[in-house]
Scaffold this active site. Structure first.
Site, PDB file in Angstrom:
ATOM      1  N   ARG A 127       0.831  -1.194   0.000  1.00 31.23           N
ATOM      2  CA  ARG A 127       0.000   0.000   0.000  1.00 31.23           C
ATOM      3  C   ARG A 127       0.875   1.257   0.000  1.00 31.23           C
ATOM      4  O   ARG A 127       2.086   1.192   0.165  1.00 31.23           O
ATOM      5  CB  ARG A 127      -0.916  -0.005   1.232  1.00 31.23           C
ATOM      6  CG  ARG A 127      -1.975  -1.093   1.200  1.00 31.23           C
ATOM      7  CD  ARG A 127      -2.719  -1.222   2.530  1.00 31.23           C
ATOM      8  NE  ARG A 127      -1.880  -1.830   3.566  1.00 31.23           N
ATOM      9  CZ  ARG A 127      -2.292  -2.107   4.800  1.00 31.23           C
ATOM     10  NH1 ARG A 127      -3.532  -1.793   5.158  1.00 31.23           N
ATOM     11  NH2 ARG A 127      -1.483  -2.674   5.668  1.00 31.23           N
TER      12      ARG A 127
ATOM     13  N   LYS B 204       1.953   1.772   7.330  1.00 29.43           N
ATOM     14  CA  LYS B 204       2.373   0.958   8.472  1.00 29.43           C
ATOM     15  C   LYS B 204       3.369   1.714   9.345  1.00 29.43           C
ATOM     16  O   LYS B 204       3.909   2.767   8.971  1.00 29.43           O
ATOM     17  CB  LYS B 204       2.998  -0.355   7.981  1.00 29.43           C
ATOM     18  CG  LYS B 204       1.986  -1.273   7.295  1.00 29.43           C
ATOM     19  CD  LYS B 204       0.820  -1.657   8.201  1.00 29.43           C
ATOM     20  CE  LYS B 204       1.238  -2.570   9.332  1.00 29.43           C
ATOM     21  NZ  LYS B 204       0.082  -2.926  10.202  1.00 29.43           N
TER      22      LYS B 204
ATOM     23  N   TYR C  32      -0.742   3.881  10.711  1.00 30.11           N
ATOM     24  CA  TYR C  32      -1.101   2.848  11.685  1.00 30.11           C
ATOM     25  C   TYR C  32       0.113   2.582  12.559  1.00 30.11           C
ATOM     26  O   TYR C  32       1.234   2.426  12.061  1.00 30.11           O
ATOM     27  CB  TYR C  32      -1.502   1.544  10.984  1.00 30.11           C
ATOM     28  CG  TYR C  32      -2.853   1.585  10.303  1.00 30.11           C
ATOM     29  CD1 TYR C  32      -4.020   1.742  11.039  1.00 30.11           C
ATOM     30  CD2 TYR C  32      -2.958   1.456   8.923  1.00 30.11           C
ATOM     31  CE1 TYR C  32      -5.256   1.785  10.422  1.00 30.11           C
ATOM     32  CE2 TYR C  32      -4.192   1.498   8.294  1.00 30.11           C
ATOM     33  CZ  TYR C  32      -5.340   1.660   9.048  1.00 30.11           C
ATOM     34  OH  TYR C  32      -6.561   1.710   8.426  1.00 30.11           O
TER      35      TYR C  32
ATOM     36  N   HIS D 101      -0.300   0.747  16.178  1.00 30.19           N
ATOM     37  CA  HIS D 101      -0.539  -0.469  16.979  1.00 30.19           C
ATOM     38  C   HIS D 101       0.533  -0.618  18.063  1.00 30.19           C
ATOM     39  O   HIS D 101       1.202  -1.646  18.184  1.00 30.19           O
ATOM     40  CB  HIS D 101      -0.582  -1.703  16.090  1.00 30.19           C
ATOM     41  CG  HIS D 101      -1.692  -1.669  15.066  1.00 30.19           C
ATOM     42  ND1 HIS D 101      -3.023  -1.772  15.415  1.00 30.19           N
ATOM     43  CD2 HIS D 101      -1.655  -1.541  13.717  1.00 30.19           C
ATOM     44  CE1 HIS D 101      -3.766  -1.707  14.309  1.00 30.19           C
ATOM     45  NE2 HIS D 101      -2.970  -1.561  13.280  1.00 30.19           N
TER      46      HIS D 101
ATOM     47  N   GLU E  71      -5.518   4.121  13.970  1.00 28.34           N
ATOM     48  CA  GLU E  71      -6.432   3.181  14.637  1.00 28.34           C
ATOM     49  C   GLU E  71      -7.066   3.715  15.906  1.00 28.34           C
ATOM     50  O   GLU E  71      -7.945   3.052  16.482  1.00 28.34           O
ATOM     51  CB  GLU E  71      -5.727   1.851  14.946  1.00 28.34           C
ATOM     52  CG  GLU E  71      -4.682   1.886  16.045  1.00 28.34           C
ATOM     53  CD  GLU E  71      -3.294   2.287  15.580  1.00 28.34           C
ATOM     54  OE1 GLU E  71      -2.344   2.174  16.382  1.00 28.34           O
ATOM     55  OE2 GLU E  71      -3.155   2.718  14.399  1.00 28.34           O
TER      56      GLU E  71
ATOM     57  N   ASP F 218      -2.364  -7.707  14.726  1.00 26.24           N
ATOM     58  CA  ASP F 218      -1.760  -6.374  14.823  1.00 26.24           C
ATOM     59  C   ASP F 218      -1.689  -5.892  16.262  1.00 26.24           C
ATOM     60  O   ASP F 218      -0.795  -5.129  16.638  1.00 26.24           O
ATOM     61  CB  ASP F 218      -2.562  -5.354  14.004  1.00 26.24           C
ATOM     62  CG  ASP F 218      -2.119  -5.282  12.557  1.00 26.24           C
ATOM     63  OD1 ASP F 218      -0.909  -5.410  12.304  1.00 26.24           O
ATOM     64  OD2 ASP F 218      -2.972  -5.103  11.682  1.00 26.24           O
TER      65      ASP F 218
END
Length: 371
Positions: free
Chosen positions: A15, A75, A94, A96, A118, A269
């Site tokens: 992505r 990411k 993101y 996490h 998130e 994740d």
């Protein structure tokens, strides 16, 4: 504002953080966007597409991190990228963090402002930037499970949807949120027998209206063990916003499962919902514990990068425009939902769920932004 889009370097991540349709309104308002060459190639976006939208193409990620005020990724920044982060810079991606204490420590040490997709919320308390990827991962989960149920992949050698005179596969879904709901829709469409385990009566009512009450089971320790033991496929779809996933599937439960059954742990994740889970990649997606195939790819939507990139940008676009137009921290001061995405700022942990998971001191975002 000068905004940078580096190429993703996480294994099997295809992505990209921005698409031309997001860059056009940014450049039209006078913002500058630089994109690393080839960043969008795997999502079907060429350097020429970015140039036509007004972006500048540069050849190396370190230049992007050195020059840009706002870094937009998909990411979390890996070790190499984290060395380039600096105080006064904003990274939007993101993260996490609840399952990654080393990343949290490095972000805090860098002094960067780290906003996590998130944990951004909406007026209903939902997670609008996580939702599109949850839907995609949920829809992928049954097709992944069906593949790994095949005998050459180590599975039980059954067709998930069955056929006349032969029973369909038994699918157990832990959680009825975005992942679980979409997984159920696809699994039922494939002809599988499905059970969704939920804890909330409200969620149960919503899912009952969509799927009928026959597929719903209230989650208790006993029901999890019983249904996992009888399942051909277990899809882990639990979520506690910002926090580590609860370990609903014990190692002992895995031992009781059928030989060749498949666990698709979409919760990986955030650490995974099975005690036996650990992250895998698209290149090496599975491992076997006690005869049970575990699929624990931490970036499932990365396998369908064109769909997931455009879906993600549809959700992130208004927030990126707000940060660029209003600047940091004003955009967060004016929008409590974007402010909820702030996880780290100038060395402080500003997300309570992450702070609790990592046993770190918590400082409310409102405090560090002087509200």
């Amino acid at each position: 504002m000068l905004i940078g889009v580096p190429k993703e370097i996480k294994t099997d991540e295809y992505r990209v953080g921005l698409v031309p349709a997001t860059i056009k309104p940014l450049t039209a308002k006078g913002h500058n966007v630089v994109v690393e060459t080839g960043a969008g190639k795997s999502a079907g976006i060429s350097d020429d597409d970015y140039v036509a939208a007004g972006a500048e193409i540069i050849t190396s990620a370190d230049q992007i991190f050195a020059r840009c005020e706002l870094i937009v990724k998909v990411k979390e920044p890996l070790d190499l990228e984290r060395k380039w982060l600096r105080r006064g810079q904003i990274i939007f991606t993101y993260l996490h963090l609840a399952n990654d204490p080393e990343l949290a420590s490095d972000l805090m040490a860098s002094g960067v402002a780290a906003i996590a997709y998130e944990t951004v919320t909406d007026a209903e308390g939902k997670l609008p930037l996580l939702a599109p990827m949850s839907r995609i991962a949920g829809r992928m989960a049954p097709q992944v499970a069906a593949h790994f149920l095949e005998r050459p992949q180590g599975g039980r050698g059954i067709l998930l949807g069955g056929i006349n005179g032969v029973p369909a596969g038994q699918v157990v879904i832990l959680g009825g949120g975005g992942v679980g709901c979409n997984a159920a829709e696809i699994a039922l469409g494939m002809g599988a027998d499905v059970a969704i385990l939920v804890r909330s009566a409200t969620t149960a009512d919503q899912l009952s209206q969509r799927f009928g009450s026959r597929v719903l089971v209230f989650a208790t320790p006993e029901s999890v063990v019983t249904l996992c033991a009888s399942a051909d496929v277990v899809i882990g779809a639990t979520l506690v916003p910002g926090a580590a996933s609860p370990k609903l599937i014990s190692a002992e439960t895995v031992k009781r499962m059928k030989h060749g059954a498949v666990i698709v742990d979409v919760s990986i994740d955030q650490g995974g919902c099975a005690e036996t889970s650990h992250p895998t990649t698209h290149t090496h997606p599975t491992f076997v514990v006690d005869g049970v195939v575990h699929y624990c790819v931490a970036n499932m939507p990365g396998a369908v990068p064109r769909t997931s990139t455009f879906a993600l940008n549809n959700a992130t676009r208004p927030f990126i425009l707000a940060i660029a137009d209003k600047g940091f921290p004003q955009a967060l001061i004016e929008d409590e939902h974007l402010r909820n995405g702030l996880n780290v700022y100038e060395g402080k942990m500003t997300c309570r769920a992450v702070a609790d998971a990592l046993r770190l001191p918590y400082t409310p975002a409102a405090n560090v932004l002087a509200l």
